[in-house]
Structures are given as C-alpha cells and as structure tokens.
Design a protein around this motif. Structure first.
Motif, PDB file in Angstrom:
ATOM      1  N   ARG A 123       0.647  -1.327   0.130  1.00  0.00           N
ATOM      2  CA  ARG A 123      -0.063   0.110   0.191  1.00  0.00           C
ATOM      3  C   ARG A 123       0.925   1.217  -0.022  1.00  0.00           C
ATOM      4  NH1 ARG A 123      -5.252  -1.434   4.237  1.00  0.00           N
ATOM      5  NH2 ARG A 123      -5.879  -3.080   2.858  1.00  0.00           N
ATOM      6  N   THR A 126       0.839   2.882  -3.509  1.00  0.00           N
ATOM      7  CA  THR A 126      -0.698   3.049  -3.871  1.00  0.00           C
ATOM      8  C   THR A 126      -0.590   4.218  -5.042  1.00  0.00           C
ATOM      9  OG1 THR A 126      -1.717   2.298  -2.014  1.00  0.00           O
ATOM     10  CG2 THR A 126      -2.935   3.519  -3.566  1.00  0.00           C
ATOM     11  N   ASP A 213     -10.057  -7.225   1.312  1.00  0.00           N
ATOM     12  CA  ASP A 213      -9.611  -6.081   1.174  1.00  0.00           C
ATOM     13  C   ASP A 213     -10.473  -5.083   0.648  1.00  0.00           C
ATOM     14  OD1 ASP A 213      -7.261  -4.196   1.009  1.00  0.00           O
ATOM     15  OD2 ASP A 213      -7.145  -4.354  -1.298  1.00  0.00           O
ATOM     16  N   TRP A 215      -9.125  -1.563   0.245  1.00  0.00           N
ATOM     17  CA  TRP A 215      -8.252  -0.266  -0.069  1.00  0.00           C
ATOM     18  C   TRP A 215      -8.048  -0.393  -1.651  1.00  0.00           C
ATOM     19  CZ3 TRP A 215      -6.206   3.868   2.194  1.00  0.00           C
ATOM     20  CH2 TRP A 215      -5.229   4.511   1.305  1.00  0.00           C
ATOM     21  N   PHE A 216      -7.689  -1.322  -2.415  1.00  0.00           N
ATOM     22  CA  PHE A 216      -7.417  -1.440  -3.780  1.00  0.00           C
ATOM     23  C   PHE A 216      -8.786  -1.405  -4.571  1.00  0.00           C
ATOM     24  CE2 PHE A 216      -3.048  -2.764  -2.569  1.00  0.00           C
ATOM     25  CZ  PHE A 216      -2.422  -1.691  -2.935  1.00  0.00           C
ATOM     26  N   LEU A 218     -11.629  -0.140  -3.796  1.00  0.00           N
ATOM     27  CA  LEU A 218     -11.911   1.222  -3.676  1.00  0.00           C
ATOM     28  C   LEU A 218     -10.962   2.414  -4.529  1.00  0.00           C
ATOM     29  CD1 LEU A 218     -13.802   3.555  -2.192  1.00  0.00           C
ATOM     30  CD2 LEU A 218     -12.020   3.830  -0.365  1.00  0.00           C
ATOM     31  N   ILE A 219      -9.950   2.160  -4.786  1.00  0.00           N
ATOM     32  CA  ILE A 219      -8.908   2.914  -5.573  1.00  0.00           C
ATOM     33  C   ILE A 219      -8.799   2.889  -7.151  1.00  0.00           C
ATOM     34  CG2 ILE A 219      -6.594   3.777  -5.849  1.00  0.00           C
ATOM     35  CD1 ILE A 219      -6.142   3.672  -2.956  1.00  0.00           C
TER      36      ILE A 219
END
Length: 279
Positions: A123, A126, A213, A215-216, A218-219
C-alpha cells in the motif's frame, strides 16, 4: 515404541491447539451470522442471544438483495480471488523452485529481495500503482486487482515454498533427470505433489486478505461493474446512520465463499502446519 508414542502425542497436541484456535477464530463469524437474522432492536439488546420467534427478522437479507447487485459483487470477488491465488501459487512455486534448486551468483540476494515484499506493505506504493494502471488503461477492471494481489502475495509464497522445496529429496529429482525428464516435468510431477501442504498454507493465508480487502477495490476498481463484495457492503455504512441489519447480512453472505475455500484447503493446511510437529 516410546518415540512413536511421543510423536503421536505431539501430533494430537498440535491438532488440539489448531482446533482451539479455529473455535476462537470462528466465534466472531458465529456472532455475525446469528445477528444477521435478528431485528435491529434485538441486535443491540442482546447480541449473543440466538434468534427467537420474536426477534427473528430477514430485513437485512431483503435489503441486501434489493439494493445493489450483490450477485455481481460476489462474482467479481470470486474471479479476483481465484485468479490471484492461481497466479500466486504458479509463479511463487516456479520462483521458489529456481531459488531452492539452482545455485547461481546472486541467489541469496534474490531471495532477500523477494522477502522484502513481506516487510514492506504494498500500500505504500498506492500512488505509483494507480499511475501505472491509469497509463495502462486498467482502471476499473478486475485485471488491475488481479495484478496487484498477485504481486502482493508472491513474496510470502516464495518465502514459504522455497523452504519446503529445499526439503525435497535430491535423489528423487536426480533420478528423474537420469530417466530423461525435463525440468518442467520434474517441477510439475515430482516436486509440486510433495509440497501441496505448503501450497495450501500459502493459499489460505493469501486468499483471506484478498477477499476482505477494501483499499485497492476502492482506488482501482470503484465502478458498479467491478465492485467487490467488501466494497459493495460499504453502501450500507453512512456517516451518521448505519443499516446494521444489511451490513451483518452482507458480511454473513460474504463469509460463505471464504469458508468453502478454507474447507477445500483445510486438510492440506493442517498437514502443512503440523509437518514439523511429528519429526
């Protein structure tokens, strides 16, 4: 006789500890599933109580099925998780075989370099990852998630599998070479079957972070067509109001595929964890 008895005792103790840890780990899952079938008032009044005729309520599951395309979210999560596991195990096993079997200049440095991925969270990169995906046109695609999760899981896979592959008998591999087997055949037919417990261990410890997960997804893949189940569940969590019935129902449904995958790998996982307990 005493040695065999001692080994059996240690094996039973290891299995007992593993079962205890499993019960402890599954207790939160039990609480989530139980509360997903209760009304909102009953959830906060007694979260550990089982549903009764007065507290039983399916409103959470009704909301989940009506709001959002959760079948699509499940499908996306399954595709990303299964594909990532396949590539992690394939490339991780191949790299581990090369590092454990062949001696070349820089072998140790290469192993240390790959092990750095365990200590340095992916991360941290990112922003650079997002820039690469934008330049490659892979934003809002499942391919972006598969590539990132494959890179994330490879260091641990190489680290674990290389240790197990060093324990495979050299006589067995040399016998295969004498019989005219290629290195690919030796790898696929002789080495891989002997390290299945290690591969199952890697699979279990890799699939759970991928499935859970946020994080990824969402991005890199926040669009409706590429949402994963974890990201799709966030629609019920607001800044001021949270629909706990829907959240618990969504989490309860999301747990099912993970449990299925765990059961598939559980036998080999136990063999991999307890391998050193009977020596």
């Amino acid at each position: 006789m005493s040695t065999a008895r001692h080994s059996t005792t240690r094996s039973l103790a290891a299995h007992g500890v593993l079962i205890l840890y499993t019960v402890i780990a599954l207790f939160p899952v039990f609480v989530i599933v139980v509360n997903s079938f209760k009304s909102r008032r009953a959830i906060f009044a007694d979260p550990l109580a089982l549903p009764t005729s007065e507290t039983f309520d399916m409103v959470g599951y009704q909301t989940v099925l009506k709001q959002g395309d959760f079948l699509l979210y499940f499908q996306n999560s399954m595709i990303v998780t299964v594909a990532s596991l396949f590539f992690v195990l394939l490339f991780g096993a191949m790299a581990a075989f090369a590092l454990s079997e062949y001696r070349f200049r820089g072998n140790l440095l290469m192993g240390l370099y790959l092990a750095l991925g365990i200590m340095i969270p992916i991360r941290l990169g990112t922003v650079a990852i997002l820039q690469i995906m934008v330049a490659s046109g892979l934003v809002n695609t499942l391919t972006a998630l598969i590539l990132v999760y494959t890179a994330q899981g490879l260091p641990l896979a190489v680290f674990i599998l290389s240790e197990f592959m060093r324990g495979v008998s050299d006589d067995l591999k040399n016998a295969g070479r004498i019989d005219g087997l290629s290195e690919y055949t030796i790898f696929l037919r002789l080495v891989l079957p002997l390290v299945r417990p290690a591969m199952a261990t890697v699979a279990v410890f890799t699939m759970i972070p991928i499935w859970n997960d946020l994080w990824f997804p969402l991005i890199l893949a926040p669009s409706e067509a590429t949402k994963t189940i974890t990201l799709g569940s966030q629609v019920f969590i607001g800044q001021f109001v949270t629909n706990w019935n829907a959240v618990l129902a969504a989490l309860g449904l999301a747990i099912v595929p993970v449990l299925v995958l765990y059961l598939i790998f559980s036998r080999q996982l136990i063999r991999g964890i307890t391998a050193g307990a009977v020596k």
